[in-house]
Scaffold this motif. Sequence first.
Motif, PDB file in Angstrom:
ATOM      1  N   PRO A 132       7.784  49.105 -74.361  1.00  0.00           N
ATOM      2  CA  PRO A 132       8.491  49.767 -75.460  1.00  0.00           C
ATOM      3  C   PRO A 132       8.457  48.973 -76.766  1.00  0.00           C
ATOM      4  O   PRO A 132       8.762  49.514 -77.824  1.00  0.00           O
ATOM      5  N   TYR A 133       8.070  47.704 -76.728  1.00  0.00           N
ATOM      6  CA  TYR A 133       8.044  46.870 -77.927  1.00  0.00           C
ATOM      7  C   TYR A 133       6.691  46.904 -78.637  1.00  0.00           C
ATOM      8  O   TYR A 133       6.626  47.036 -79.852  1.00  0.00           O
ATOM      9  N   CYS A 134       5.600  46.774 -77.862  1.00  0.00           N
ATOM     10  CA  CYS A 134       4.280  46.693 -78.498  1.00  0.00           C
ATOM     11  C   CYS A 134       3.299  47.759 -78.005  1.00  0.00           C
ATOM     12  O   CYS A 134       2.215  47.886 -78.544  1.00  0.00           O
ATOM     13  N   GLY A 135       3.650  48.503 -76.946  1.00  0.00           N
ATOM     14  CA  GLY A 135       2.761  49.526 -76.411  1.00  0.00           C
ATOM     15  C   GLY A 135       1.717  49.002 -75.453  1.00  0.00           C
ATOM     16  O   GLY A 135       0.802  49.726 -75.066  1.00  0.00           O
ATOM     17  N   GLY A 136       1.831  47.750 -75.046  1.00  0.00           N
ATOM     18  CA  GLY A 136       0.857  47.144 -74.142  1.00  0.00           C
ATOM     19  C   GLY A 136       1.037  47.578 -72.702  1.00  0.00           C
ATOM     20  O   GLY A 136       1.990  48.267 -72.337  1.00  0.00           O
ATOM     21  N   MET A 137       0.122  47.154 -71.875  1.00  0.00           N
ATOM     22  CA  MET A 137       0.137  47.496 -70.458  1.00  0.00           C
ATOM     23  C   MET A 137       1.187  46.661 -69.716  1.00  0.00           C
ATOM     24  O   MET A 137       1.370  45.485 -70.002  1.00  0.00           O
ATOM     25  N   ILE A 138       1.865  47.270 -68.755  1.00  0.00           N
ATOM     26  CA  ILE A 138       2.901  46.585 -67.982  1.00  0.00           C
ATOM     27  C   ILE A 138       2.305  46.109 -66.665  1.00  0.00           C
ATOM     28  O   ILE A 138       1.527  46.814 -66.036  1.00  0.00           O
ATOM     29  N   GLN A 139       2.693  44.899 -66.270  1.00  0.00           N
ATOM     30  CA  GLN A 139       2.207  44.324 -65.031  1.00  0.00           C
ATOM     31  C   GLN A 139       3.395  44.019 -64.124  1.00  0.00           C
ATOM     32  O   GLN A 139       4.387  43.429 -64.561  1.00  0.00           O
ATOM     33  N   ALA A 140       3.308  44.434 -62.863  1.00  0.00           N
ATOM     34  CA  ALA A 140       4.347  44.168 -61.871  1.00  0.00           C
ATOM     35  C   ALA A 140       3.940  42.947 -61.053  1.00  0.00           C
ATOM     36  O   ALA A 140       2.791  42.830 -60.622  1.00  0.00           O
ATOM     37  N   MET A 141       4.900  42.033 -60.868  1.00  0.00           N
ATOM     38  CA  MET A 141       4.631  40.816 -60.112  1.00  0.00           C
ATOM     39  C   MET A 141       5.674  40.675 -59.012  1.00  0.00           C
ATOM     40  O   MET A 141       6.865  40.801 -59.269  1.00  0.00           O
ATOM     41  N   THR A 187      12.280  37.750 -52.117  1.00  0.00           N
ATOM     42  CA  THR A 187      11.152  38.281 -52.884  1.00  0.00           C
ATOM     43  C   THR A 187      11.688  39.280 -53.903  1.00  0.00           C
ATOM     44  O   THR A 187      12.430  40.186 -53.550  1.00  0.00           O
ATOM     45  N   LYS A 188      11.326  39.084 -55.167  1.00  0.00           N
ATOM     46  CA  LYS A 188      11.771  39.952 -56.252  1.00  0.00           C
ATOM     47  C   LYS A 188      10.551  40.578 -56.918  1.00  0.00           C
ATOM     48  O   LYS A 188       9.467  40.009 -56.901  1.00  0.00           O
ATOM     49  N   ARG A 189      10.747  41.727 -57.535  1.00  0.00           N
ATOM     50  CA  ARG A 189       9.700  42.355 -58.326  1.00  0.00           C
ATOM     51  C   ARG A 189      10.090  42.232 -59.794  1.00  0.00           C
ATOM     52  O   ARG A 189      11.174  42.641 -60.185  1.00  0.00           O
ATOM     53  N   LYS A 190       9.212  41.625 -60.592  1.00  0.00           N
ATOM     54  CA  LYS A 190       9.466  41.448 -62.015  1.00  0.00           C
ATOM     55  C   LYS A 190       8.369  42.157 -62.803  1.00  0.00           C
ATOM     56  O   LYS A 190       7.224  42.243 -62.353  1.00  0.00           O
ATOM     57  N   TYR A 191       8.736  42.666 -63.963  1.00  0.00           N
ATOM     58  CA  TYR A 191       7.804  43.402 -64.815  1.00  0.00           C
ATOM     59  C   TYR A 191       7.612  42.649 -66.124  1.00  0.00           C
ATOM     60  O   TYR A 191       8.585  42.215 -66.752  1.00  0.00           O
ATOM     61  N   TYR A 192       6.351  42.492 -66.534  1.00  0.00           N
ATOM     62  CA  TYR A 192       6.000  41.795 -67.762  1.00  0.00           C
ATOM     63  C   TYR A 192       5.003  42.617 -68.558  1.00  0.00           C
ATOM     64  O   TYR A 192       4.201  43.353 -67.997  1.00  0.00           O
ATOM     65  N   CYS A 193       5.028  42.484 -69.875  1.00  0.00           N
ATOM     66  CA  CYS A 193       4.017  43.082 -70.735  1.00  0.00           C
ATOM     67  C   CYS A 193       2.829  42.120 -70.811  1.00  0.00           C
ATOM     68  O   CYS A 193       3.008  40.906 -70.933  1.00  0.00           O
ATOM     69  N   THR A 194       1.624  42.654 -70.748  1.00  0.00           N
ATOM     70  CA  THR A 194       0.440  41.793 -70.774  1.00  0.00           C
ATOM     71  C   THR A 194       0.087  41.327 -72.180  1.00  0.00           C
ATOM     72  O   THR A 194      -0.613  40.335 -72.334  1.00  0.00           O
ATOM     73  N   ILE A 195       0.589  41.998 -73.220  1.00  0.00           N
ATOM     74  CA  ILE A 195       0.257  41.621 -74.596  1.00  0.00           C
ATOM     75  C   ILE A 195       1.313  40.695 -75.201  1.00  0.00           C
ATOM     76  O   ILE A 195       0.997  39.602 -75.663  1.00  0.00           O
ATOM     77  N   CYS A 196       2.581  41.135 -75.202  1.00  0.00           N
ATOM     78  CA  CYS A 196       3.623  40.323 -75.855  1.00  0.00           C
ATOM     79  C   CYS A 196       4.340  39.388 -74.882  1.00  0.00           C
ATOM     80  O   CYS A 196       5.184  38.599 -75.301  1.00  0.00           O
ATOM     81  N   ALA A 197       4.047  39.463 -73.589  1.00  0.00           N
ATOM     82  CA  ALA A 197       4.568  38.575 -72.538  1.00  0.00           C
ATOM     83  C   ALA A 197       6.087  38.638 -72.415  1.00  0.00           C
ATOM     84  O   ALA A 197       6.712  37.683 -71.988  1.00  0.00           O
ATOM     85  N   ARG A 198       6.695  39.762 -72.769  1.00  0.00           N
ATOM     86  CA  ARG A 198       8.141  39.924 -72.591  1.00  0.00           C
ATOM     87  C   ARG A 198       8.429  40.367 -71.164  1.00  0.00           C
ATOM     88  O   ARG A 198       7.671  41.119 -70.576  1.00  0.00           O
ATOM     89  N   ARG A 199       9.564  39.899 -70.654  1.00  0.00           N
ATOM     90  CA  ARG A 199      10.017  40.358 -69.340  1.00  0.00           C
ATOM     91  C   ARG A 199      10.772  41.651 -69.564  1.00  0.00           C
ATOM     92  O   ARG A 199      11.682  41.720 -70.382  1.00  0.00           O
ATOM     93  N   LEU A 200      10.390  42.685 -68.838  1.00  0.00           N
ATOM     94  CA  LEU A 200      10.988  44.002 -68.994  1.00  0.00           C
ATOM     95  C   LEU A 200      11.959  44.272 -67.852  1.00  0.00           C
ATOM     96  O   LEU A 200      11.729  43.865 -66.723  1.00  0.00           O
TER      97      LEU A 200
END
Length: 70
Positions: free
Chosen positions: A24-33, A50-63
Amino acid sequence: MCLVFVCDEDERVVLTQPAPGACPYCGGMIQAMNVQSQWRFCFLPLYSRTKRKYYCTICARRLVVQFRNG
């Protein structure tokens, strides 16, 4: 008398995969880890999770995912 507690938390990435949607910040692709964390006391494992975390691949923000009911 000296009392020392030796605690440690170890985190490692188990699985990485693309997630649907866009950042929602930069429009980049989201990656689930999938991240496995383990608490240890004096090198003895106490707790593992074990946790699932979501990150943006462009701005590296945790979503943060918010679920709505209804």
